[in-house]
Design a protein around this motif. Structure first.
Motif, PDB file in Angstrom:
ATOM      1  N   ARG A 177      -9.426  11.514  -2.308  1.00 11.48           N
ATOM      2  CA  ARG A 177      -8.895  10.803  -2.988  1.00 11.48           C
ATOM      3  C   ARG A 177      -8.413  11.932  -3.696  1.00 11.48           C
ATOM      4  O   ARG A 177      -7.042  11.305  -4.417  1.00 11.48           O
ATOM      5  N   GLY A 178      -9.031  12.707  -3.928  1.00 13.87           N
ATOM      6  CA  GLY A 178      -8.675  14.363  -5.207  1.00 13.87           C
ATOM      7  C   GLY A 178      -7.640  14.979  -3.896  1.00 13.87           C
ATOM      8  O   GLY A 178      -6.676  15.555  -4.907  1.00 13.87           O
TER       9      GLY A 178
ATOM     10  N   ASN B 177      -4.608  12.734  -4.369  1.00 19.07           N
ATOM     11  CA  ASN B 177      -4.791  12.476  -6.026  1.00 19.07           C
ATOM     12  C   ASN B 177      -3.276  13.984  -6.537  1.00 19.07           C
ATOM     13  O   ASN B 177      -2.479  14.060  -7.149  1.00 19.07           O
ATOM     14  N   ARG B 178      -3.532  15.197  -5.467  1.00 21.61           N
ATOM     15  CA  ARG B 178      -2.734  16.218  -5.620  1.00 21.61           C
ATOM     16  C   ARG B 178      -1.815  16.395  -5.507  1.00 21.61           C
ATOM     17  O   ARG B 178      -0.268  16.967  -5.894  1.00 21.61           O
TER      18      ARG B 178
ATOM     19  N   ALA C 192       1.847  11.303  -6.531  1.00 26.73           N
ATOM     20  CA  ALA C 192       1.751  11.231  -8.534  1.00 26.73           C
ATOM     21  C   ALA C 192       1.246   9.642  -8.939  1.00 26.73           C
ATOM     22  O   ALA C 192       0.263   9.839  -9.663  1.00 26.73           O
ATOM     23  N   GLY C 193       1.058   9.075  -7.492  1.00 29.33           N
ATOM     24  CA  GLY C 193       0.631   7.637  -7.714  1.00 29.33           C
ATOM     25  C   GLY C 193       0.554   6.395  -6.661  1.00 29.33           C
ATOM     26  O   GLY C 193       2.041   6.670  -5.933  1.00 29.33           O
ATOM     27  N   GLU C 194       0.601   5.295  -7.591  1.00 31.55           N
ATOM     28  CA  GLU C 194       1.721   4.229  -6.363  1.00 31.55           C
ATOM     29  C   GLU C 194       2.514   3.704  -7.352  1.00 31.55           C
ATOM     30  O   GLU C 194       3.206   2.619  -6.969  1.00 31.55           O
TER      31      GLU C 194
ATOM     32  N   ASP D 296       2.423   5.561 -13.273  1.00 32.42           N
ATOM     33  CA  ASP D 296       2.558   7.186 -12.633  1.00 32.42           C
ATOM     34  C   ASP D 296       3.147   8.189 -12.433  1.00 32.42           C
ATOM     35  O   ASP D 296       2.807   9.437 -12.780  1.00 32.42           O
TER      36      ASP D 296
ATOM     37  N   PHE E 283       5.600   8.849  -5.155  1.00 31.61           N
ATOM     38  CA  PHE E 283       5.004   8.283  -5.517  1.00 31.61           C
ATOM     39  C   PHE E 283       5.439   6.722  -4.270  1.00 31.61           C
ATOM     40  O   PHE E 283       6.105   6.356  -4.576  1.00 31.61           O
TER      41      PHE E 283
ATOM     42  N   TRP F  36       2.005   6.390   0.373  1.00 33.23           N
ATOM     43  CA  TRP F  36       2.044   7.444   0.085  1.00 33.23           C
ATOM     44  C   TRP F  36       0.541   7.733   1.066  1.00 33.23           C
ATOM     45  O   TRP F  36       1.038   8.729   1.778  1.00 33.23           O
TER      46      TRP F  36
END
Length: 308
Positions: A28-29, A32-33, A36-38, A42, A278, A282
């Motif tokens: 997950r990390g 996230n790098r 940017a998100g969903e 975000d 985003f 993703w």
């Protein structure tokens, strides 16, 4: 490398692996790098963080090759909400949007793509920002450039993208380069046949510099999209040799890749824009980015072990 590429592409289509990546604490990390998100909030958080570091952004709502008209309309409306949100927060000076035409149409209907990208460009214009139309695989190059040409008649600040690994790109650069023309120059990341693209990395680099010279000589607003530590100093030297000033060109890098270099260039007076993906799709973006070319796989693997 071909077995590895096939394995990654197979993983990209696996819902079970997607769930595992989405829920495993370690992976997950990584996600996230690079993503940017969903959601739109975000994306806004990413823009605010980049802006604090003196960086600009171009936001890509993930998705491509859409076959469902409802998904296409959802994509357009998401861009419209994103632009309204950027404007409401006073972020349009620091952020624009990038769009893929295959996400704005069904079955590559050029007229539908034109109408939808026009809706997004009109909203961006009202909000005081711009749109760049991404380039996809070589079979869509002519249709994409035709659409950009038609959109620019009403929205001349619309950006185009050229890929240096295609044999045709120097001619395209010469045709598109004129004062103020916004051109993102990248190496290219799709698996292309030898008759369309250079297979050799050295030839791709030579093509990149050749096209950069054309853009700089003809006065285009060049957007140099590369992380290559060999190319960036060379590009900065070419910029100086053509007498170009800060603010009439920029460097672009992917979200999460070489962030220290992004900040270094910005502190030295360069305009640096970060490509920020985003959206709900993703997983496919992340896996296909790894699979598109072996160089990308190495790039992301290096990035996982270093924040620089």
């Amino acid at each position: 490398m071909e077995p590895l590429r096939s394995l990654i592409l197979a993983a990209a289509d696996s819902e079970a692996i997607r769930r595992a990546v989405a829920t495993a604490p370690g992976t997950r990390g990584i996600v996230n790098r690079f993503v940017a998100g969903e959601s739109v909030p975000d994306a806004l958080r990413a823009v605010r963080a980049l802006s604090r570091d003196g960086l600009r952004a171009t936001l890509d709502y993930l998705g491509e090759n859409t076959s469902d008209p409802e998904v296409t309309e959802h994509t357009v409306r998401t861009y419209l909400r994103l632009l309204d949100a950027l404007h409401a927060e006073g972020l349009t000076a620091d952020a624009e949007v990038s769009v893929k035409l295959s996400a704005l149409t069904v079955g590559w209907d050029e007229e539908l793509a034109l109408r939808n990208v026009g809706r997004i460009c009109a909203a961006a214009d009202r909000c005081g920002t711009t749109v760049t139309v991404d380039m996809e695989d070589h079979t869509t190059t002519d249709a994409t450039l035709r659409t950009v040409d038609r959109v620019r008649r009403e929205f001349p600040a619309t950006g185009a993208v050229l890929q240096s690994y295609l044999h045709r790109t120097p001619d395209d650069a010469a045709a598109l380069a004129y004062p103020g023309s916004r051109i993102r120059l990248c190496k290219g990341a799709y698996a292309e046949p030898a008759e369309a693209a250079f297979p050799d990395a050295h030839e791709i680099d030579l093509g990149y510099v050749r096209c950069a010279n054309i853009l700089l000589e003809k006065g285009a607003y060049a957007m140099f999209a590369t992380h290559d530590p060999r190319l960036i100093p060379l590009l900065r030297e070419r910029v100086r040799s053509y007498g170009r000033e800060p603010g009439d060109h920029e460097y672009q890098m992917l979200y999460g890749v070489r962030p220290d270099e992004q900040r270094r260039l910005a502190t030295e007076g360069e305009t640096v824009r970060v490509y920020v993906p985003f959206g709900e799709q993703w997983y496919g973006y992340l896996m296909r980015r790894l699979a598109e070319r072996p160089a990308n796989t190495a790039l992301f693997l290096r990035a996982l072990v270093s924040r620089s």
